[in-house]
Design a protein around this motif. Structure first.
Motif, PDB file in Angstrom:
ATOM      1  N   LYS A  58     -17.919  42.057 -26.066  1.00  0.00           N
ATOM      2  CA  LYS A  58     -17.438  40.773 -25.538  1.00  0.00           C
ATOM      3  C   LYS A  58     -18.052  39.571 -26.259  1.00  0.00           C
ATOM      4  O   LYS A  58     -17.596  38.444 -26.086  1.00  0.00           O
ATOM      5  CB  LYS A  58     -17.794  40.661 -24.054  1.00  0.00           C
ATOM      6  N   ILE A  59     -19.128  39.795 -27.009  1.00  0.00           N
ATOM      7  CA  ILE A  59     -19.845  38.657 -27.617  1.00  0.00           C
ATOM      8  C   ILE A  59     -19.056  38.099 -28.804  1.00  0.00           C
ATOM      9  O   ILE A  59     -18.866  38.781 -29.811  1.00  0.00           O
ATOM     10  CB  ILE A  59     -21.264  39.058 -28.078  1.00  0.00           C
ATOM     11  N   VAL A  60     -18.577  36.880 -28.649  1.00  0.00           N
ATOM     12  CA  VAL A  60     -17.873  36.181 -29.749  1.00  0.00           C
ATOM     13  C   VAL A  60     -18.423  34.752 -29.811  1.00  0.00           C
ATOM     14  O   VAL A  60     -18.835  34.200 -28.794  1.00  0.00           O
ATOM     15  CB  VAL A  60     -16.341  36.124 -29.528  1.00  0.00           C
ATOM     16  N   PHE A  61     -18.435  34.169 -30.993  1.00  0.00           N
ATOM     17  CA  PHE A  61     -18.940  32.800 -31.138  1.00  0.00           C
ATOM     18  C   PHE A  61     -18.054  31.826 -30.365  1.00  0.00           C
ATOM     19  O   PHE A  61     -16.836  32.004 -30.279  1.00  0.00           O
ATOM     20  CB  PHE A  61     -19.002  32.393 -32.612  1.00  0.00           C
ATOM     21  N   LEU A  62     -18.678  30.812 -29.801  1.00  0.00           N
ATOM     22  CA  LEU A  62     -17.944  29.829 -29.004  1.00  0.00           C
ATOM     23  C   LEU A  62     -17.020  29.000 -29.889  1.00  0.00           C
ATOM     24  O   LEU A  62     -17.335  28.726 -31.046  1.00  0.00           O
ATOM     25  CB  LEU A  62     -18.919  28.892 -28.278  1.00  0.00           C
ATOM     26  N   ASP A  63     -15.899  28.610 -29.302  1.00  0.00           N
ATOM     27  CA  ASP A  63     -14.960  27.704 -29.976  1.00  0.00           C
ATOM     28  C   ASP A  63     -15.243  26.303 -29.475  1.00  0.00           C
ATOM     29  O   ASP A  63     -15.338  26.099 -28.268  1.00  0.00           O
ATOM     30  CB  ASP A  63     -13.522  28.049 -29.576  1.00  0.00           C
ATOM     31  N   TYR A  64     -15.373  25.348 -30.372  1.00  0.00           N
ATOM     32  CA  TYR A  64     -15.572  23.956 -29.971  1.00  0.00           C
ATOM     33  C   TYR A  64     -14.347  23.150 -30.376  1.00  0.00           C
ATOM     34  O   TYR A  64     -13.589  23.565 -31.262  1.00  0.00           O
ATOM     35  CB  TYR A  64     -16.833  23.382 -30.626  1.00  0.00           C
ATOM     36  N   PRO A  65     -14.136  21.983 -29.745  1.00  0.00           N
ATOM     37  CA  PRO A  65     -12.987  21.167 -30.133  1.00  0.00           C
ATOM     38  C   PRO A  65     -13.040  20.858 -31.640  1.00  0.00           C
ATOM     39  O   PRO A  65     -14.123  20.683 -32.202  1.00  0.00           O
ATOM     40  CB  PRO A  65     -13.162  19.885 -29.309  1.00  0.00           C
ATOM     41  N   PRO A  66     -11.882  20.799 -32.292  1.00  0.00           N
ATOM     42  CA  PRO A  66     -11.866  20.513 -33.731  1.00  0.00           C
ATOM     43  C   PRO A  66     -12.578  19.197 -34.033  1.00  0.00           C
ATOM     44  O   PRO A  66     -12.522  18.261 -33.250  1.00  0.00           O
ATOM     45  CB  PRO A  66     -10.384  20.424 -34.091  1.00  0.00           C
ATOM     46  N   ASN A  67     -13.270  19.143 -35.154  1.00  0.00           N
ATOM     47  CA  ASN A  67     -14.026  17.960 -35.599  1.00  0.00           C
ATOM     48  C   ASN A  67     -15.166  17.591 -34.657  1.00  0.00           C
ATOM     49  O   ASN A  67     -15.693  16.491 -34.716  1.00  0.00           O
ATOM     50  CB  ASN A  67     -13.128  16.715 -35.759  1.00  0.00           C
TER      51      ASN A  67
ATOM     52  N   GLY B 150     -29.765  14.735 -34.575  1.00  0.00           N
ATOM     53  CA  GLY B 150     -28.933  14.077 -35.581  1.00  0.00           C
ATOM     54  C   GLY B 150     -27.492  14.483 -35.357  1.00  0.00           C
ATOM     55  O   GLY B 150     -27.218  15.616 -34.965  1.00  0.00           O
ATOM     56  N   ASP B 151     -26.567  13.528 -35.549  1.00  0.00           N
ATOM     57  CA  ASP B 151     -25.149  13.812 -35.316  1.00  0.00           C
ATOM     58  C   ASP B 151     -24.312  12.759 -36.019  1.00  0.00           C
ATOM     59  O   ASP B 151     -24.795  12.086 -36.932  1.00  0.00           O
ATOM     60  CB  ASP B 151     -24.856  13.866 -33.802  1.00  0.00           C
ATOM     61  N   THR B 152     -23.069  12.576 -35.568  1.00  0.00           N
ATOM     62  CA  THR B 152     -22.200  11.605 -36.248  1.00  0.00           C
ATOM     63  C   THR B 152     -22.635  10.166 -35.967  1.00  0.00           C
ATOM     64  O   THR B 152     -22.325   9.269 -36.740  1.00  0.00           O
ATOM     65  CB  THR B 152     -20.729  11.797 -35.829  1.00  0.00           C
TER      66      THR B 152
END
Length: 287
Positions: free
Chosen positions: A118-127, A208-210
């Protein structure tokens, strides 16, 4: 572990190390999202700093042998820890791809009696999650140990300061490190509402981020106050007003060549002054 060496580290090395760390903690979040008890605010996918083990550690996973997934941030070592805080297995990620790390983790987790498939990497909103060669098959690189140590020290210091603030604010949430933006933060809820919204103050550190490429501390009152008459802040801190409104202290504004204690005092002074300013701002026009 030293606490925040003077900032002699090339900012670019810090950004690269932050991205390596951001990808490395995704194993903690992926395991918890798949196998931990789900919580409505998604905090089961968050993790915290464990000062005894000197690792980031995720939610307890129910299994034949209950376990947690942890990451040692300076060497980027993935660790599976049992419910007695003992390491069961570990994998230095340096030289490994995201997929290789995942295959190793699934193998170790299945030995403990959990459904590792069941372990899969999380999906985040594009960009909304930083792109990096690691997302496209590149291998982890933990060679910038000084930069990784500096980043780890920021989390250790912030965790300590947030714990201190939480002890004097009964409406403070738990301290979470969130896998999406890699920020360590907590939320303080004040009595009352404004335009139907609860009054909250977010306090934390972004690596740090955008908004800013370097690590920075932030305190933001919500609902956001009018930016016309924001109070003066202690030290070199300032109000950020683009897209969100909050008090900011950047790591480059810390006193140069100061010892760890002085720098911690500077951050603490900022957090307290910004917290008080935020409380004052929110108490205006409360319904």
């Amino acid at each position: 572990m030293s606490m925040m060496t003077p900032a002699t580290i090339n900012p670019q090395a810090l950004i690269e190390s932050r991205l390596q760390l951001h990808y490395a903690v995704q194993y903690i979040a992926a395991t918890a999202a798949a196998l931990a008890e789900p919580l409505p605010d998604n905090s089961h996918t968050s993790f915290r700093w464990n000062p005894a083990l000197k690792v980031f550690v995720g939610s307890m996973i129910p299994a034949t042998q209950p376990f947690q997934v942890a990451l040692e941030p300076v060497s980027l070592t993935l660790i599976v820890v049992d419910d007695q805080n003992d390491a069961i297995a570990s994998l230095p990620l340096h030289g490994k791809t995201m997929r290789e790390g995942l295959e190793w983790l699934q193998q170790e987790v299945s030995k403990l009696g959990a459904d590792a498939s069941k372990i899969v990497f999380l999906d985040y909103p594009p960009n909304d999650f930083p792109d990096h060669p690691l997302a496209h098959g590149a291998a982890f690189d933990a060679s910038q140990a000084l930069a990784l140590r500096e980043l780890a020290d920021y989390y250790i210091t912030t965790d300590r300061l947030l714990q201190a603030i939480a002890t004097t604010n009964k409406n403070a949430s738990a301290i979470h490190i969130w896998p999406h933006h890699l920020d360590i933060a907590m939320l303080i809820t004040l009595p009352g509402t404004k335009n139907g919204h609860p009054l909250t103050i977010g306090i934390g550190l972004s690596p740090g981020d955008t908004s800013y490429p370097e690590p920075y501390w932030y305190v933001y009152p919500y609902p956001y106050p009018d930016t016309a008459n924001l109070p003066i802040l202690d030290g070199q801190a300032f109000w950020h007003t683009q897209h969100w409104v909050g008090a900011v202290l950047q790591s480059s504004q810390l006193t140069e060549n100061a010892n760890a204690e002085t720098r911690q005092q500077q951050i603490a002074a900022f957090l307290h002054s910004a917290l008080n300013a935020s409380i004052t701002l929110l108490k205006q026009n409360v319904s």
